[in-house]
Design a protein around this motif. Sequence first.
Motif, PDB file in Angstrom:
ATOM      1  N   ALA A 185     197.054  55.753  84.328  1.00 14.49           N
ATOM      2  CA  ALA A 185     195.792  55.991  83.601  1.00 14.49           C
ATOM      3  C   ALA A 185     195.099  57.245  84.148  1.00 14.49           C
ATOM      4  O   ALA A 185     194.564  58.060  83.379  1.00 14.49           O
ATOM      5  N   ILE A 217     196.857  60.314  82.856  1.00 18.40           N
ATOM      6  CA  ILE A 217     196.487  60.598  81.461  1.00 18.40           C
ATOM      7  C   ILE A 217     195.090  61.212  81.427  1.00 18.40           C
ATOM      8  O   ILE A 217     194.849  62.197  80.733  1.00 18.40           O
ATOM      9  N   PHE A 269     200.874  60.635  78.913  1.00 12.24           N
ATOM     10  CA  PHE A 269     200.565  59.849  77.718  1.00 12.24           C
ATOM     11  C   PHE A 269     201.853  59.401  77.026  1.00 12.24           C
ATOM     12  O   PHE A 269     201.952  58.275  76.532  1.00 12.24           O
ATOM     13  N   GLU A 270     202.840  60.274  77.020  1.00 14.83           N
ATOM     14  CA  GLU A 270     204.124  59.910  76.407  1.00 14.83           C
ATOM     15  C   GLU A 270     204.752  58.727  77.156  1.00 14.83           C
ATOM     16  O   GLU A 270     205.341  57.842  76.556  1.00 14.83           O
ATOM     17  N   TYR A 292     203.116  55.647  75.952  1.00 15.33           N
ATOM     18  CA  TYR A 292     203.610  55.322  74.607  1.00 15.33           C
ATOM     19  C   TYR A 292     204.990  54.668  74.698  1.00 15.33           C
ATOM     20  O   TYR A 292     205.240  53.640  74.083  1.00 15.33           O
ATOM     21  N   ARG A 293     205.873  55.266  75.466  1.00 17.79           N
ATOM     22  CA  ARG A 293     207.239  54.746  75.530  1.00 17.79           C
ATOM     23  C   ARG A 293     207.295  53.352  76.177  1.00 17.79           C
ATOM     24  O   ARG A 293     208.146  52.548  75.863  1.00 17.79           O
ATOM     25  N   PHE A 348     196.760  53.983  69.886  1.00 15.71           N
ATOM     26  CA  PHE A 348     197.037  54.924  70.980  1.00 15.71           C
ATOM     27  C   PHE A 348     195.978  56.025  71.074  1.00 15.71           C
ATOM     28  O   PHE A 348     195.666  56.500  72.168  1.00 15.71           O
ATOM     29  N   TYR A 392     193.738  56.680  74.333  1.00 15.04           N
ATOM     30  CA  TYR A 392     193.562  58.026  74.913  1.00 15.04           C
ATOM     31  C   TYR A 392     192.085  58.306  75.171  1.00 15.04           C
ATOM     32  O   TYR A 392     191.700  58.808  76.226  1.00 15.04           O
TER      33      TYR A 392
END
Lengths: 189, 240
Positions: A18, A21, A29-30, A33-34, A62, A66
């Motif tokens: 976190a 990001i 961030f990717e 997501y993954r 997402f 963010y």
Amino acid sequence: MPSSKPSGDVRSADVELAARIGSGEAGAFEALYRQHAGRLYNLTIRMAGGSVEAEDLLQDVFLLAYRKIGSYRGDASLGTWLYRLAMNHCLDVLRSRQTRMGQVTDSMDEPDAAPVPTPAPTLTTVNRIDLERAIDALPPACRAAFLLHDVEGFGHNEVADILGVSEGTSKSQVHKARLRIRARLGTRA
Amino acid sequence: MNCHEFPLADCVDGTLSPADERAAERHLEGCPPCRALVADLRTVRAAAFTLDRRQPPADLLDRLQARLKAEPAPRSRVLAWPNTRGAWAVWLAAAATLMLSTIVGVMPLSRSARVPSTPAPNTTLEGSALVDSVEADLQAAESHYERAIQGLEQIAKTDSGELDPQVAAVLQKNLQVVDQAIDESRAALKTEPASSRAQDGLFEAMRTKVALLQQTVELINEMRKGNQAEAGRLMQDLSR
């Protein structure tokens, strides 16, 4: 299954991700997501009742994550935090859609429907397509609790944490969902 | 046990105590309708757990990242903790400035932030010079923190009438506890100005107060927007 009571290592890794990001680190961030997009996608598909809207919902979730990553404190796993964002957003969207269509929105505290007594089981096998349709027909709050508990495998304490309700309400909603699904599938048996 | 007393949901979930489970089994042996219901609900539960899992489209991440490019940088409260005292001062000052400019938004700094740009204290400095340097950094950081607190307090005070009285009371109590911690840390720092523990304690208490006030402002904003779900979550956090 994501845990709402992460171990120190998991929590520390989540807080670190976190922070990465938040600091704008490329790739962080990717990574988020993954780690979580697959499970959240399945949840949004079943909450939205279709894959096209689910894609929009997943993107919204997402984006929200963010924007709000600074509010993540590590008191639950990042997965649980994301599920909470996702369910809040899905329920808001579904309820506003129902309001626009003039439907009555469901409450977390509605009483259970009385089960129909039958002397023998009515469901020997369950067709998955019929089951998906029966889930689509559930009221949003009831569907949310059922998806989290019976499909995703969260415990009632975790469902309660994600949905912001008591454990008793989670149990009651899941039970009500099962009864409704049984009633719907039973008419097809 | 009759049908109305039968713990149907717990029986399906398998969460009954051994004694309750034996009682439930006894009831099921003599009650075909309950037995049929339990069997059906277990079938539903088992089928739900084996539903298909789909993957999001491969290009969804690209579409999401395209949308993210239009977003401002996320509000970051979860910054990595610094390791040195000099870095602490820089971080605290930056955090306070960030909160003022991005969260409060209406309280511009009247003077530019005196963020120390020097690296961690040089170990070759004389002892007194080192203490002076650290104290200057701490004073700068504390000053910025106090500004952040004042700005947030002003908003929270102005708009606190919109809060549920119970939440407002809990919040007030929490703030009193934090204020007490700040006072105690200040007293400890006065006695031992060079104590890193006392310094850390003071800034930790101030950081907690900023976070608490920041949550209050977020709550008020969510209530104004009519976002009940998010407001409910924030109220739960504040009531803990």
